[in-house]
Motif scaffolding. Sequence first.
Motif, PDB file in Angstrom:
ATOM      1  N   LEU A   1       0.747   1.143   1.700  1.00 13.95           N
ATOM      2  CA  LEU A   1       1.819   0.285   1.191  1.00 13.95           C
ATOM      3  C   LEU A   1       2.428   0.831  -0.098  1.00 13.95           C
ATOM      4  CD1 LEU A   1       0.138  -3.194   1.794  1.00 13.95           C
ATOM      5  CD2 LEU A   1       2.168  -2.323   2.969  1.00 13.95           C
TER       6      LEU A   1
ATOM      7  N   VAL B   1       5.699  -5.229  -1.010  1.00 13.38           N
ATOM      8  CA  VAL B   1       4.337  -5.674  -0.701  1.00 13.38           C
ATOM      9  C   VAL B   1       4.286  -7.191  -0.535  1.00 13.38           C
ATOM     10  CG1 VAL B   1       3.231  -3.679  -1.764  1.00 13.38           C
ATOM     11  CG2 VAL B   1       3.625  -5.722  -3.133  1.00 13.38           C
TER      12      VAL B   1
ATOM     13  N   ALA C   1      -2.381  -6.219   1.237  1.00 10.91           N
ATOM     14  CA  ALA C   1      -1.073  -6.355   0.590  1.00 10.91           C
ATOM     15  C   ALA C   1      -1.210  -7.055  -0.757  1.00 10.91           C
ATOM     16  CB  ALA C   1      -0.120  -7.124   1.504  1.00 10.91           C
TER      17      ALA C   1
END
Length: 620
Positions: A387, A546, A562
Amino acid sequence: MWFLRKLNKSFTLRVLCLLCGAFSTVALMPLSAGAQSGHGLAMYGEPALSSGFTALPYVNPEAQQGGMIRLAEPGGFDSLKPWVLKGNGAWGIGVHVAETLMYRSLDEPFTLYGLLAERVETAPDRSWVEFTLHPEARFSDNSPVTVEDVMWSFETLGTQGHPRYHSAWARVASMEKTGERSVRLTFTEADRELPLLMGLRPVLKKAQWDGQDFSASSLEVPVGSGPYIVDKVDPGRSITLRRNPDYWGKDLAVNRGRNNLDVIRYDYFGDANAMFEAFKAGEVTVWRELSAQKWETEYDFPLMQRGDAVKTEIPHGRPSGIMGLVMNTRNPLFADWRVRQAMIEAFNFRFINMTLNGGKDRRITSYFANSDLAMQPGPAGGREAELLEPFKADLPPGTIEGYSLPEGSDRALDRGALRRAMALLAEAGWTVRDGVLADAQGRPFAFEILLNQSGTAMRTASETQQIADIYVQALRNLGIQARITLLDSAQFVQRTNQFQFDMTWYERALSLSPGNEQLLYWGSVAADQPGSRNWMGVKSPAVDAVIGAMVTAETRDDFASAVRALDRILTAGRYVVPVGFSPVSRLAHAADLRYPDRTTPLYGDWPGFLPELWWQEARE
C-alpha cells in the motif's frame, strides 16, 4: 458526559419485529439477489448477537429504575442543535434526545443492532442499504417516525448540518422510499462502512425544522424519539433531561438495562477546577479523573472519607488515539518535516510525565497504540508495504523503514535531543543569531500555542498549560520564541474551526474499526474544510489512498494492514507532539451510583457507557 465527543448509536432487530413488518410493501418483495437481511450489521463477519437476544451482554437487565445523576461539563452552551457547525451545542441533546436508525454495540469493534429500524438489508458489496422502520417508532409528541423524517434528516444533515455529515452524504447516489416504512440508499461506490454510517445518522422530526435555516444555532427544544426529553434549560449553565415514561422503545431488547435514570442533569462550569470542587461538595455526582497522580494523592476529602463517594477504575481495549500539541502545516513554519521532528525532539516526555504525573501515563507511540491495529516496530512488510510503495518517494523518512519517538531524559534538559533538533533545524535553513533562531532573511522562529482555558476532554486546563510551559522553556534553548494564548471555549472553538492557530492542543479518540471518519480527521479534502478535524492540514495522496483501502477491504486482515499503513504515514508525518494515555478510566462517583462491573464492554468507559448503563441504588 465531558469525554470523547464521538457520538455513537446502536440498534436491535428481533425476529418478532420482522414478523410484525411482514405485511409491509417491502416485506412482500423478494430479497435482491444475494442481499443480506437481518437484525444487525457488522463491519466484518456476522453480529455477535443472534436475532433472539434479550439484552446486550454488558448491561444489567435487572437494573433499578429511577434516581438522578449530575454530570459536569466545561464552558457553556448557546444552542440545543448539536448537529450544526454554528453555536456551541449542548452535549446531552444528541446523546439522549435524538435517536439513530441503529445502535452501536460497545462490545464489538463495529456492529450495529436495530433501534428505529427493525431490519436492515444490504447488497453483498455494500453498494446499497435499505432500512425498514420499526412500526412502533414514535417521537416524544407521539407522532410516528416516518420514512419522510428519515429522508429529510439525511439530506438536511448532509447539506446543512455539521461537516462531519457531509462526506458520507456526498457518496449517496440516490435515496428512495421503497415501502411505507422502508428507505433505500444507493451509493456512488462500494464501501463496506457506508451502510453503517448511515445507520448512525440522527433522525429528526421534519415538521419541526422544515422551512427553517437548519444551519443556524437555536435554543428551540428539539422533539426527538429517544428515551429522554428536555425538562429544563438554563442557557449556558445547565440542562436537565427527564426520562420519557412513554418512550416507544423502552421494551426493545437492545434497551433492556439501559436508560435507567429518571433524571440526567448537565451543569456547566468555567473550568475543570470548578468542576472538581463541585464534585467534592456533592453538587456533581460523577467525576472523571484524568491525572493518575491526583487519583492517588488528592482523594482524601470529606465526601470520600464518609464513604459517600467511591473510586472506580474501568479498563478498556480501545486504541490510544492521538493527543498532544498539533502543528498547523498550513503555516509555512511547520511545513517541513525536519522542523516538526525538531519540535518533537525538544519535547521531553519522560521528564514531563514524571514531573506532572508521577510517570504513570504510557507514551502514545502511534495513533492506534494499545491495539492490534497499531504499526509494528521496524520496516513495513506484506500488504502494508504494498500500500505504501506507490507513494514511497513522497513519504517522510521512517514511514516505510520504521519510526519511533525519542526516548527522552529524566532531566529537564535533554541535551542529546536538543542537539538533534538543532541539526534538523539547520538542515531546514534555520540558524541561531544572537540567541534567536532565524531563517536566511533574519526572521525569527516565533509562534503561538493556543490553549482552551476550560480544558479539554482528556486534560484539564492547568495540565495543558503546565505541559506547554515546560515545553516553551525547552524551546528557548533552541532560540525559539513560543508564546501561550489562553482562550475561552467559544473563542477556542471558533479559531480552531477556522484553523487560525500555529500550534494547539489536539485530541482524537479512535475506535477499533476506523473508517470514513478518517477522511474528516486527515483527508485532503477536509484540510480546507472549516470545522473539519484535520487541524494539522494533512494533504497526502497516500493518506487518502490507504483510507480508501480501509473502507473497501473485504477481509479483516486487509483492513488491519491498511490501518497500520495509515498509522505509519500519520506517525512518521510528525504532525503532533504526542503525550501519554491511560489504559483505564478513573471514575469517582456517588456511592449509590452503580454500573454493570461484571461484564465491562470492550470499549470500556466510552460514549454509551455513562450514564446509559448506570443506575442508582435505592436508599434504605
